[in-house]
Design a protein around this motif. Structure first.
Motif, PDB file in Angstrom:
ATOM      1  N   ASP A 176      -2.189   1.677  -1.958  1.00 24.16           N
ATOM      2  CA  ASP A 176      -3.308   0.748  -1.936  1.00 24.16           C
ATOM      3  C   ASP A 176      -3.508   0.164  -3.336  1.00 24.16           C
ATOM      4  O   ASP A 176      -3.446   0.889  -4.340  1.00 24.16           O
ATOM      5  CB  ASP A 176      -4.591   1.460  -1.504  1.00 24.16           C
ATOM      6  CG  ASP A 176      -4.585   1.847  -0.032  1.00 24.16           C
ATOM      7  OD1 ASP A 176      -3.670   1.411   0.697  1.00 24.16           O
ATOM      8  OD2 ASP A 176      -5.494   2.595   0.385  1.00 24.16           O
ATOM      9  N   GLY A 177      -3.731  -1.140  -3.389  1.00 26.02           N
ATOM     10  CA  GLY A 177      -3.972  -1.795  -4.662  1.00 26.02           C
ATOM     11  C   GLY A 177      -2.723  -2.266  -5.376  1.00 26.02           C
ATOM     12  O   GLY A 177      -2.820  -2.928  -6.416  1.00 26.02           O
ATOM     13  N   ASP A 178      -1.550  -1.955  -4.844  1.00 25.17           N
ATOM     14  CA  ASP A 178      -0.296  -2.373  -5.490  1.00 25.17           C
ATOM     15  C   ASP A 178      -0.065  -3.873  -5.324  1.00 25.17           C
ATOM     16  O   ASP A 178      -0.614  -4.531  -4.435  1.00 25.17           O
ATOM     17  CB  ASP A 178       0.895  -1.628  -4.877  1.00 25.17           C
ATOM     18  CG  ASP A 178       1.076  -0.228  -5.432  1.00 25.17           C
ATOM     19  OD1 ASP A 178       0.283   0.172  -6.307  1.00 25.17           O
ATOM     20  OD2 ASP A 178       2.005   0.474  -4.978  1.00 25.17           O
ATOM     21  N   ARG A 186      -4.609  -1.212   1.789  1.00 23.33           N
ATOM     22  CA  ARG A 186      -5.784  -1.971   1.367  1.00 23.33           C
ATOM     23  C   ARG A 186      -5.587  -2.545  -0.034  1.00 23.33           C
ATOM     24  O   ARG A 186      -4.853  -2.001  -0.842  1.00 23.33           O
ATOM     25  CB  ARG A 186      -7.039  -1.090   1.381  1.00 23.33           C
ATOM     26  CG  ARG A 186      -7.330  -0.414   2.718  1.00 23.33           C
ATOM     27  CD  ARG A 186      -8.621   0.368   2.674  1.00 23.33           C
ATOM     28  NE  ARG A 186      -9.757  -0.498   2.425  1.00 23.33           N
ATOM     29  CZ  ARG A 186     -10.376  -1.196   3.382  1.00 23.33           C
ATOM     30  NH1 ARG A 186      -9.958  -1.105   4.639  1.00 23.33           N
ATOM     31  NH2 ARG A 186     -11.402  -1.974   3.097  1.00 23.33           N
ATOM     32  N   ARG A 187      -6.236  -3.670  -0.266  1.00 20.89           N
ATOM     33  CA  ARG A 187      -6.327  -4.302  -1.585  1.00 20.89           C
ATOM     34  C   ARG A 187      -4.955  -4.619  -2.183  1.00 20.89           C
ATOM     35  O   ARG A 187      -4.753  -4.517  -3.387  1.00 20.89           O
ATOM     36  CB  ARG A 187      -7.142  -3.440  -2.547  1.00 20.89           C
ATOM     37  CG  ARG A 187      -8.581  -3.194  -2.085  1.00 20.89           C
ATOM     38  CD  ARG A 187      -9.372  -2.392  -3.114  1.00 20.89           C
ATOM     39  NE  ARG A 187      -8.685  -1.158  -3.473  1.00 20.89           N
ATOM     40  CZ  ARG A 187      -8.691  -0.050  -2.744  1.00 20.89           C
ATOM     41  NH1 ARG A 187      -9.353  -0.017  -1.585  1.00 20.89           N
ATOM     42  NH2 ARG A 187      -8.047   1.011  -3.134  1.00 20.89           N
ATOM     43  N   LEU A 188      -4.008  -4.971  -1.334  1.00 18.44           N
ATOM     44  CA  LEU A 188      -2.692  -5.381  -1.833  1.00 18.44           C
ATOM     45  C   LEU A 188      -2.775  -6.794  -2.413  1.00 18.44           C
ATOM     46  O   LEU A 188      -3.523  -7.641  -1.924  1.00 18.44           O
ATOM     47  CB  LEU A 188      -1.658  -5.359  -0.711  1.00 18.44           C
ATOM     48  CG  LEU A 188      -1.329  -4.011  -0.074  1.00 18.44           C
ATOM     49  CD1 LEU A 188      -0.380  -4.222   1.105  1.00 18.44           C
ATOM     50  CD2 LEU A 188      -0.724  -3.052  -1.089  1.00 18.44           C
ATOM     51  N   THR A 189      -1.973  -7.038  -3.439  1.00 23.14           N
ATOM     52  CA  THR A 189      -1.727  -8.398  -3.904  1.00 23.14           C
ATOM     53  C   THR A 189      -0.317  -8.755  -3.470  1.00 23.14           C
ATOM     54  O   THR A 189       0.644  -8.080  -3.847  1.00 23.14           O
ATOM     55  CB  THR A 189      -1.858  -8.510  -5.429  1.00 23.14           C
ATOM     56  OG1 THR A 189      -3.191  -8.159  -5.814  1.00 23.14           O
ATOM     57  CG2 THR A 189      -1.560  -9.938  -5.886  1.00 23.14           C
ATOM     58  N   LEU A 243      -0.664 -10.594   6.505  1.00 28.55           N
ATOM     59  CA  LEU A 243      -1.409  -9.774   5.549  1.00 28.55           C
ATOM     60  C   LEU A 243      -2.640 -10.441   4.947  1.00 28.55           C
ATOM     61  O   LEU A 243      -3.442  -9.772   4.291  1.00 28.55           O
ATOM     62  CB  LEU A 243      -0.474  -9.326   4.420  1.00 28.55           C
ATOM     63  CG  LEU A 243       0.634  -8.357   4.841  1.00 28.55           C
ATOM     64  CD1 LEU A 243       1.621  -8.141   3.695  1.00 28.55           C
ATOM     65  CD2 LEU A 243       0.049  -7.026   5.290  1.00 28.55           C
ATOM     66  N   ALA A 244      -2.823 -11.740   5.184  1.00 38.33           N
ATOM     67  CA  ALA A 244      -3.866 -12.464   4.455  1.00 38.33           C
ATOM     68  C   ALA A 244      -5.280 -12.120   4.898  1.00 38.33           C
ATOM     69  O   ALA A 244      -6.217 -12.237   4.116  1.00 38.33           O
ATOM     70  CB  ALA A 244      -3.634 -13.969   4.589  1.00 38.33           C
ATOM     71  N   THR A 245      -5.469 -11.723   6.116  1.00 41.11           N
ATOM     72  CA  THR A 245      -6.835 -11.607   6.654  1.00 41.11           C
ATOM     73  C   THR A 245      -7.282 -10.169   6.852  1.00 41.11           C
ATOM     74  O   THR A 245      -8.239  -9.927   7.599  1.00 41.11           O
ATOM     75  CB  THR A 245      -6.925 -12.357   7.997  1.00 41.11           C
ATOM     76  OG1 THR A 245      -5.987 -11.796   8.921  1.00 41.11           O
ATOM     77  CG2 THR A 245      -6.626 -13.834   7.814  1.00 41.11           C
ATOM     78  N   SER A 246      -6.621  -9.223   6.214  1.00 34.37           N
ATOM     79  CA  SER A 246      -6.984  -7.822   6.471  1.00 34.37           C
ATOM     80  C   SER A 246      -7.169  -7.038   5.184  1.00 34.37           C
ATOM     81  O   SER A 246      -6.520  -7.292   4.166  1.00 34.37           O
ATOM     82  CB  SER A 246      -5.891  -7.141   7.318  1.00 34.37           C
ATOM     83  OG  SER A 246      -4.667  -7.086   6.610  1.00 34.37           O
ATOM     84  N   ARG A 300      -5.149  -9.794  -1.233  1.00 33.83           N
ATOM     85  CA  ARG A 300      -5.043 -11.142  -1.788  1.00 33.83           C
ATOM     86  C   ARG A 300      -3.608 -11.600  -1.591  1.00 33.83           C
ATOM     87  O   ARG A 300      -2.673 -10.910  -2.008  1.00 33.83           O
ATOM     88  CB  ARG A 300      -5.399 -11.158  -3.269  1.00 33.83           C
ATOM     89  CG  ARG A 300      -6.854 -10.828  -3.550  1.00 33.83           C
ATOM     90  CD  ARG A 300      -7.245 -11.208  -4.965  1.00 33.83           C
ATOM     91  NE  ARG A 300      -6.430 -10.504  -5.953  1.00 33.83           N
ATOM     92  CZ  ARG A 300      -6.400 -10.809  -7.255  1.00 33.83           C
ATOM     93  NH1 ARG A 300      -7.112 -11.821  -7.696  1.00 33.83           N
ATOM     94  NH2 ARG A 300      -5.656 -10.111  -8.085  1.00 33.83           N
ATOM     95  N   VAL A 301      -3.435 -12.743  -0.948  1.00 28.97           N
ATOM     96  CA  VAL A 301      -2.100 -13.243  -0.621  1.00 28.97           C
ATOM     97  C   VAL A 301      -1.905 -14.616  -1.241  1.00 28.97           C
ATOM     98  O   VAL A 301      -2.744 -15.516  -1.069  1.00 28.97           O
ATOM     99  CB  VAL A 301      -1.900 -13.313   0.907  1.00 28.97           C
ATOM    100  CG1 VAL A 301      -0.536 -13.921   1.234  1.00 28.97           C
ATOM    101  CG2 VAL A 301      -2.007 -11.925   1.527  1.00 28.97           C
TER     102      VAL A 301
END
Length: 255
Positions: free
Chosen positions: A91-93, A114-117, A129-132, A136-137
């Protein structure tokens, strides 16, 4: 090779892969563009194939996008590869993905994160992946190709050059012990080559059907990778080349 046998090979490749470009056919058959074009004429004249904008297909397969058909090739292997790699992402990566069936399946395996870029040139991956989960995509711009909904060219390459990520992941068209990672399309290879320079971990994902397969355009040497994730032990010559380049090879086993 006799023309009649090559005609059968062309039809078999189209049956297996759906739509293929002239470049892909030339690479897989190991012949020149002109030889492929000459072989296609009688097949088109007899309505065994349909020609369209530098590519060919079987008439029965025109109703479905080639990318959608490729998603069904080796699905268990691709899902195992995606699951194995997804387990190494936290998460967060930050992660950069090129377009490909295995990378699209990886995006689906990342839906629990969660909180992937995420940076990609694939509209399928971006949409997944953009809406979950507070992700950030960022999607590379340019004209989207009709077969896979991905952007290529200088605009897309300039865009991804602005980022640096933890995980840079490319899909693979072919793997050769002597040549490294290969593809069948110049723009796709160029994009993948640039993408690899933007990551701390530089990862290629491929099922074992791509080992010792012929490719038209070189993407990179094995030394440009840090990891290869696949579903079966590579042949000895590829294993040796990977070890010599210091690439960690992970074998994902289907459940």
């Amino acid at each position: 090779m006799a023309e009649s046998k090559r005609h059968r090979d062309i039809l078999n490749l189209l049956q297996q892969n759906g739509t293929l470009s002239i470049a892909e056919l030339a690479g897989r058959l190991g012949v020149s563009f002109e030889t492929v074009r000459r072989d296609l004429r009688p097949l088109a004249d007899s309505h065994a194939i349909v020609r369209m904008h530098g590519a060919v297909a079987l008439p029965s397969m025109l109703g479905e996008a080639p990318f959608e058909r490729r998603l069904r090739d080796n699905p268990e292997a691709k899902k195992a590869i995606a699951r194995e790699l997804a387990a190494t992402i936290r998460d967060g990566d930050s992660i950069m993905l090129d377009t490909g069936t295995t990378t699209s399946i990886l995006a689906r395996e990342l839906l629990g994160h969660r909180r992937l870029t995420v940076i990609t040139n694939s509209s399928d991956i971006a949409r997944t992946l953009a809406t979950s989960n507070e992700n950030r995509v960022y999607m590379a711009g340019g004209e989207l190709r009709s077969d896979n909904g991905a952007a290529f060219g200088s605009t897309a390459i300039d865009f991804i050059g602005r980022f640096h990520v933890l995980h840079a992941v490319i899909s693979v068209g072919a793997v050769s012990a002597g040549s490294g990672i290969l593809d069948f399309d110049f723009e796709e290879a160029e994009f993948a080559r640039t993408l690899l320079t933007r990551g701390d971990r530089r990862i290629a994902v491929t099922d074992q059907s791509k080992f010792n397969r012929s490719g038209l355009v070189k993407v990179c040497d094995f030394s440009d990778l840090t990891h290869l994730v696949t579903d079966g032990t590579p042949p000895a010559d590829i294993t040796g080349a990977l070890e010599a380049a210091g690439v960690a090879c992970t074998i994902a086993r289907p459940c």
